[in-house]
Design a protein around this motif. Structure first.
Motif, PDB file in Angstrom:
ATOM      1  N   PRO A   1      16.700   6.503  17.593  1.00  0.00           N
ATOM      2  CA  PRO A   1      15.811   5.345  17.450  1.00  0.00           C
ATOM      3  C   PRO A   1      15.259   4.912  18.800  1.00  0.00           C
ATOM      4  N   ILE A   2      14.273   5.615  19.293  1.00  0.00           N
ATOM      5  CA  ILE A   2      13.739   5.358  20.623  1.00  0.00           C
ATOM      6  C   ILE A   2      12.440   4.580  20.537  1.00  0.00           C
ATOM      7  N   ALA A   3      12.275   3.609  21.411  1.00  0.00           N
ATOM      8  CA  ALA A   3      11.027   2.855  21.458  1.00  0.00           C
ATOM      9  C   ALA A   3      10.301   3.082  22.770  1.00  0.00           C
ATOM     10  N   GLY A   4      10.693   4.096  23.508  1.00  0.00           N
ATOM     11  CA  GLY A   4      10.086   4.354  24.807  1.00  0.00           C
ATOM     12  C   GLY A   4       8.750   5.047  24.706  1.00  0.00           C
ATOM     13  N   PRO A   5       7.979   5.027  25.787  1.00  0.00           N
ATOM     14  CA  PRO A   5       6.654   5.631  25.785  1.00  0.00           C
ATOM     15  C   PRO A   5       6.702   7.138  25.642  1.00  0.00           C
ATOM     16  N   SER A   6       5.825   7.679  24.834  1.00  0.00           N
ATOM     17  CA  SER A   6       5.634   9.115  24.677  1.00  0.00           C
ATOM     18  C   SER A   6       6.843   9.864  24.157  1.00  0.00           C
ATOM     19  N   VAL A   7       7.824   9.201  23.613  1.00  0.00           N
ATOM     20  CA  VAL A   7       9.001   9.921  23.176  1.00  0.00           C
ATOM     21  C   VAL A   7       9.144   9.783  21.663  1.00  0.00           C
ATOM     22  N   LEU A   8       9.720   8.735  21.194  1.00  0.00           N
ATOM     23  CA  LEU A   8       9.842   8.450  19.775  1.00  0.00           C
ATOM     24  C   LEU A   8       9.537   6.979  19.560  1.00  0.00           C
ATOM     25  N   SER A   9       9.100   6.642  18.392  1.00  0.00           N
ATOM     26  CA  SER A   9       8.853   5.226  18.134  1.00  0.00           C
ATOM     27  C   SER A   9      10.116   4.593  17.565  1.00  0.00           C
ATOM     28  N   SER A  10      10.131   3.292  17.453  1.00  0.00           N
ATOM     29  CA  SER A  10      11.305   2.603  16.925  1.00  0.00           C
ATOM     30  C   SER A  10      11.557   2.980  15.470  1.00  0.00           C
ATOM     31  N   ALA A  11      10.559   3.501  14.787  1.00  0.00           N
ATOM     32  CA  ALA A  11      10.735   3.939  13.404  1.00  0.00           C
ATOM     33  C   ALA A  11      11.254   5.368  13.324  1.00  0.00           C
ATOM     34  N   GLY A  12      11.468   6.029  14.476  1.00  0.00           N
ATOM     35  CA  GLY A  12      11.987   7.383  14.472  1.00  0.00           C
ATOM     36  C   GLY A  12      10.908   8.446  14.459  1.00  0.00           C
ATOM     37  N   ALA A  13       9.651   8.054  14.594  1.00  0.00           N
ATOM     38  CA  ALA A  13       8.554   9.027  14.594  1.00  0.00           C
ATOM     39  C   ALA A  13       8.485   9.712  15.951  1.00  0.00           C
ATOM     40  N   HIS A  14       8.413  11.013  15.942  1.00  0.00           N
ATOM     41  CA  HIS A  14       8.325  11.765  17.194  1.00  0.00           C
ATOM     42  C   HIS A  14       6.898  11.715  17.729  1.00  0.00           C
TER      43      HIS A  14
ATOM     44  N   PRO B   1      15.249  19.473  10.965  1.00  0.00           N
ATOM     45  CA  PRO B   1      15.126  20.814  10.386  1.00  0.00           C
ATOM     46  C   PRO B   1      13.908  21.548  10.952  1.00  0.00           C
ATOM     47  N   TRP B   2      14.077  22.843  11.236  1.00  0.00           N
ATOM     48  CA  TRP B   2      12.995  23.653  11.790  1.00  0.00           C
ATOM     49  C   TRP B   2      11.763  23.645  10.893  1.00  0.00           C
ATOM     50  N   LYS B   3      11.970  23.553   9.587  1.00  0.00           N
ATOM     51  CA  LYS B   3      10.832  23.584   8.667  1.00  0.00           C
ATOM     52  C   LYS B   3       9.920  22.374   8.843  1.00  0.00           C
ATOM     53  N   LYS B   4      10.422  21.297   9.423  1.00  0.00           N
ATOM     54  CA  LYS B   4       9.608  20.104   9.656  1.00  0.00           C
ATOM     55  C   LYS B   4       8.819  20.170  10.965  1.00  0.00           C
TER      56      LYS B   4
ATOM     57  N   ALA C   1       6.048  16.608  21.526  1.00  0.00           N
ATOM     58  CA  ALA C   1       6.406  17.909  20.967  1.00  0.00           C
ATOM     59  C   ALA C   1       7.670  18.466  21.608  1.00  0.00           C
ATOM     60  N   ALA C   2       7.906  18.163  22.874  1.00  0.00           N
ATOM     61  CA  ALA C   2       9.122  18.636  23.535  1.00  0.00           C
ATOM     62  C   ALA C   2      10.362  18.003  22.908  1.00  0.00           C
ATOM     63  N   ILE C   3      10.278  16.722  22.573  1.00  0.00           N
ATOM     64  CA  ILE C   3      11.396  16.038  21.919  1.00  0.00           C
ATOM     65  C   ILE C   3      11.587  16.581  20.508  1.00  0.00           C
ATOM     66  N   SER C   4      10.496  16.823  19.794  1.00  0.00           N
ATOM     67  CA  SER C   4      10.599  17.391  18.451  1.00  0.00           C
ATOM     68  C   SER C   4      11.254  18.768  18.497  1.00  0.00           C
ATOM     69  N   PHE C   5      10.842  19.579  19.459  1.00  0.00           N
ATOM     70  CA  PHE C   5      11.392  20.931  19.596  1.00  0.00           C
ATOM     71  C   PHE C   5      12.884  20.881  19.915  1.00  0.00           C
ATOM     72  N   ILE C   6      13.280  20.062  20.870  1.00  0.00           N
ATOM     73  CA  ILE C   6      14.696  19.990  21.240  1.00  0.00           C
ATOM     74  C   ILE C   6      15.518  19.399  20.101  1.00  0.00           C
ATOM     75  N   SER C   7      14.928  18.532  19.298  1.00  0.00           N
ATOM     76  CA  SER C   7      15.623  18.002  18.121  1.00  0.00           C
ATOM     77  C   SER C   7      15.955  19.128  17.145  1.00  0.00           C
ATOM     78  N   CYS C   8      15.052  20.076  17.003  1.00  0.00           N
ATOM     79  CA  CYS C   8      15.316  21.239  16.147  1.00  0.00           C
ATOM     80  C   CYS C   8      16.384  22.132  16.761  1.00  0.00           C
TER      81      CYS C   8
ATOM     82  N   GLN D   1      19.948  13.642  12.235  1.00  0.00           N
ATOM     83  CA  GLN D   1      19.871  12.343  12.898  1.00  0.00           C
ATOM     84  C   GLN D   1      18.678  12.306  13.837  1.00  0.00           C
ATOM     85  N   ILE D   2      17.938  11.216  13.829  1.00  0.00           N
ATOM     86  CA  ILE D   2      16.805  11.033  14.735  1.00  0.00           C
ATOM     87  C   ILE D   2      17.110   9.837  15.609  1.00  0.00           C
TER      88      ILE D   2
END
Length: 164
Positions: free
Chosen positions: A5-18, A34-37, A21-28, A2-3
């Protein structure tokens, strides 16, 4: 995974794009990505930030700090009263607070923020972090926003002083 759906600054976009890097890391860490991503996400974040710095670059004064310093246009630097270690600790705490609060804002299993208010709350969070801790280091709170432009400035002529 699950990603959020954040639209806030410097975090994630509304499309789920990270975008952080800190948010991407904690998501893993939490099993939501997935760690491979992770390497591809971080590579994309770093490449985008590096190219953004290159896009706004114009030749001129290549001074890192002081009254005529221009490296701060691209990356954040500690205030004169901060040591390098103090600046690192400040950023570490500030980024950890960002991640913790973003997790709380978007956690639907634990009294999440009201639907539709997450972007506003995330924006307010960034403002509060900036107002409380930003004067010390410029509150990069995003390794993807600070390190690649710093690498760019080192290559573009400011030299290795950008890492001191």
């Amino acid at each position: 995974g699950q990603i959020w759906p954040i639209a806030g600054p410097s975090v994630l976009s509304s499309a789920g794009a990270h975008m952080n890097a800190a948010i991407s890391f904690i998501s893993c860490v939490l099993g939501r990505l997935p760690w491979k991503k992770l390497p591809a996400y971080i590579a994309g974040q770093f490449l985008g930030s590096f190219l953004a710095a290159a896009t706004v670059y114009t030749a001129g004064n290549l001074t890192v700090s002081g009254p005529t310093g221009t490296a701060g246009i691209f990356a954040t630097y500690p205030a004169p009263y901060m040591s390098l270690l103090g600046g690192f600790i400040n950023e570490l705490i500030c980024t950890a607070m960002l991640v913790l609060c973003v997790l709380a804002i978007y956690d639907k299993n634990n009294n999440a923020a009201l639907e539709g208010t997450q972007a506003l709350l995330t924006g307010l969070l960034v403002v509060v972090l900036g107002m409380t801790m930003g004067m010390n280091t410029g509150y990069a709170i995003n390794p993807s926003r600070d390190l690649p432009p710093r690498l760019f400035t080192a290559i573009a002529g400011w030299g290795l002083e950008v890492f001191r």
